[in-house]
Scaffold this active site. Structure first.
Site, PDB file in Angstrom:
ATOM      1  CE  LYS A 159      -4.142   1.433   2.435  1.00 53.89           C
ATOM      2  NZ  LYS A 159      -4.991   1.684   1.293  1.00 53.89           N
TER       3      LYS A 159
HETATM    4  N1  PPE Z   1      -8.056  -1.889  -2.598  1.00 54.88           N
HETATM    5  C1  PPE Z   1      -7.425  -0.691  -2.605  1.00 54.88           C
HETATM    6  C2  PPE Z   1      -6.741  -0.260  -3.853  1.00 54.88           C
HETATM    7  C3  PPE Z   1      -7.420   0.089  -1.459  1.00 54.88           C
HETATM    8  O1  PPE Z   1      -6.784   1.258  -1.468  1.00 54.88           O
HETATM    9  C4  PPE Z   1      -8.106  -0.339  -0.304  1.00 54.88           C
HETATM   10  C5  PPE Z   1      -8.128   0.509   0.934  1.00 54.88           C
HETATM   11  C6  PPE Z   1      -8.752  -1.590  -0.329  1.00 54.88           C
HETATM   12  C7  PPE Z   1      -8.700  -2.329  -1.497  1.00 54.88           C
HETATM   13  C8  PPE Z   1      -9.462  -2.150   0.880  1.00 54.88           C
HETATM   14  O2  PPE Z   1      -8.548  -2.541   1.888  1.00 54.88           O
HETATM   15  P1  PPE Z   1      -8.929  -2.502   3.423  1.00 54.88           P
HETATM   16  O3  PPE Z   1      -9.126  -1.087   3.815  1.00 54.88           O
HETATM   17  O4  PPE Z   1      -7.781  -3.120   4.119  1.00 54.88           O
HETATM   18  O5  PPE Z   1     -10.181  -3.288   3.596  1.00 54.88           O
HETATM   19  N2  PPE Z   1      -8.137   1.921   0.714  1.00 54.88           N
HETATM   20  C9  PPE Z   1      -7.815   2.824   1.791  1.00 54.88           C
HETATM   21  C10 PPE Z   1      -7.518   4.219   1.285  1.00 54.88           C
HETATM   22  C11 PPE Z   1      -8.625   4.960   0.671  1.00 54.88           C
HETATM   23  C12 PPE Z   1      -8.235   6.400   0.387  1.00 54.88           C
HETATM   24  O6  PPE Z   1      -8.978   7.059  -0.317  1.00 54.88           O
HETATM   25  O7  PPE Z   1      -7.226   6.872   0.890  1.00 54.88           O
HETATM   26  C13 PPE Z   1      -8.869   2.798   2.881  1.00 54.88           C
HETATM   27  O8  PPE Z   1      -9.968   2.296   2.678  1.00 54.88           O
HETATM   28  O9  PPE Z   1      -8.564   3.284   3.962  1.00 54.88           O
END
Ligand code: PPE
Length: 304
Positions: A159
């Site tokens: 990330k």
């Molecule tokens: N895919 C991506 C590309 C992604 O960025 C997130 C989280 C997820 C899936 C879901 O992962 P999780 O939060 O562990 O369930 N995206 C983060 C950032 C969003 C933003 O705009 O900044 C979040 O949800 O915090």
């Protein structure tokens, strides 16, 4: 979305005033995207504010840093304690938490291993990511013409700050076209994820979500939904999905920390379920879980 200011931010081991949490314009990460971050939520429970799966999020951040050879000068438990402290000192009951580890100020150029690494943890109250309405009525999505980064260029498993340029291109494209959110395919044409969410479909009662090797982030919410669905005895599979699998699904939904569980009611102008029963059930259990109303999943709540 506007950031609501609170009092303190944790910066390199100290709590500093919100307005003093600043970096130099020649910060390495500002130029090259050389940082990794997390998005975490804390929720109000009957036992006080609790951070949802804080240790798992922090471990993922440590792994993201490892992928980019960044040495975090703190251990897992120190980062976990610091995160709880940020929620506590700001008197936050429910909030979004943004820890970030980034290459700071001191050197320019692409060999980064001698640049100091900074660690910051901020938190603020943040409402529904795709709007309060989205949780009830669902969102309209469009498949973006931008492809997900491939694992041998910018690995979606981390990330990392810079990789979000990929999501930003997709998001701008679909919002300009009048949609709420993007779905991004990988270089083979299979669904990877949303711009900041994982994707699930429901087909004949089975939940299906793209595998991580399709370019999906290993979402903590995704993992929670897989476990909740299994406990509800819903069949669940990880499999490649084509865009037409989305069109013909009975239900489609997003999962993510910021987004939470968001029904998708339209994909590329095709109706795909009017928030369906499985999505509703998963949403119900998820929101009870994060608020500490599901004893089975209390282990996921880390009190501040
Ligand atoms: N895919 C991506 C590309 C992604 O960025 C997130 C989280 C997820 C899936 C879901 O992962 P999780 O939060 O562990 O369930 N995206 C983060 C950032 C969003 C933003 O705009 O900044 C979040 O949800 O915090």
């Amino acid at each position: 979305m506007a950031i609501e200011q609170v009092e303190k931010i944790w910066m390199n081991g100290k709590l500093v005033d919100w307005d003093d949490a600043k970096v130099h314009v020649l910060t390495h990460a500002l130029h090259y995207g050389s940082g990794v971050f997390e998005g975490i939520r804390a929720y109000e429970t009957h036992r006080g504010a609790a951070v949802f799966r804080l240790t798992d999020h922090t471990k993922r951040m440590i792994n993201s840093a490892k992928i980019y050879s960044m040495d975090i000068p703190y251990e897992l438990d120190e980062l976990v304690d610091a995160t709880k402290e940020v929620v506590r000192v700001n008197g936050l009951k429910s909030c979004y938490i943004r820890p970030i580890v980034f290459r700071g100020y001191g050197q320019m150029g692409l060999f980064p291993l001698e640049v100091p690494v900074d660690v910051v943890i901020a938190a603020w109250p943040w409402g529904a990511y795709l709007g309060e309405e989205s949780l009830h009525h669902g969102v309209r999505v469009k498949v973006s013409s931008f492809q997900r980064n491939n694992p041998n260029s910018i690995p979606p498993a981390a990330k990392a700050c810079g990789q979000y340029l990929n999501s930003i291109l997709a998001k701008i494209e679909v919002v300009a076209a009048g949609y709420d959110e993007a779905i991004i395919l990988n270089q083979h044409g299979y669904v990877a994820d949303g711009s900041g969410e994982n994707v699930f479909i429901v087909k004949d009662g089975t939940l299906i979500t793209p595998p991580l090797w399709a370019g999906a982030l290993g979402g903590i919410t995704r993992d929670s939904v897989i476990k909740i669905a299994a406990d509800l005895r819903y069949p669940i599979e990880e499999d490649n999905l084509t865009r037409t699998d989305l069109y013909t699904a009975d239900e489609v939904f997003f999962t993510g920390t910021a987004a939470e569980i968001v029904p998708i009611h339209e994909v590329d102008d095709r109706e795909v379920g009017d928030p369906g029963p499985v999505t509703r059930k998963i949403q119900e259990i998820f929101f009870k879980t994060v608020k500490g109303e599901e004893p089975m999943y209390e282990k996921w709540l880390e009190l501040v």
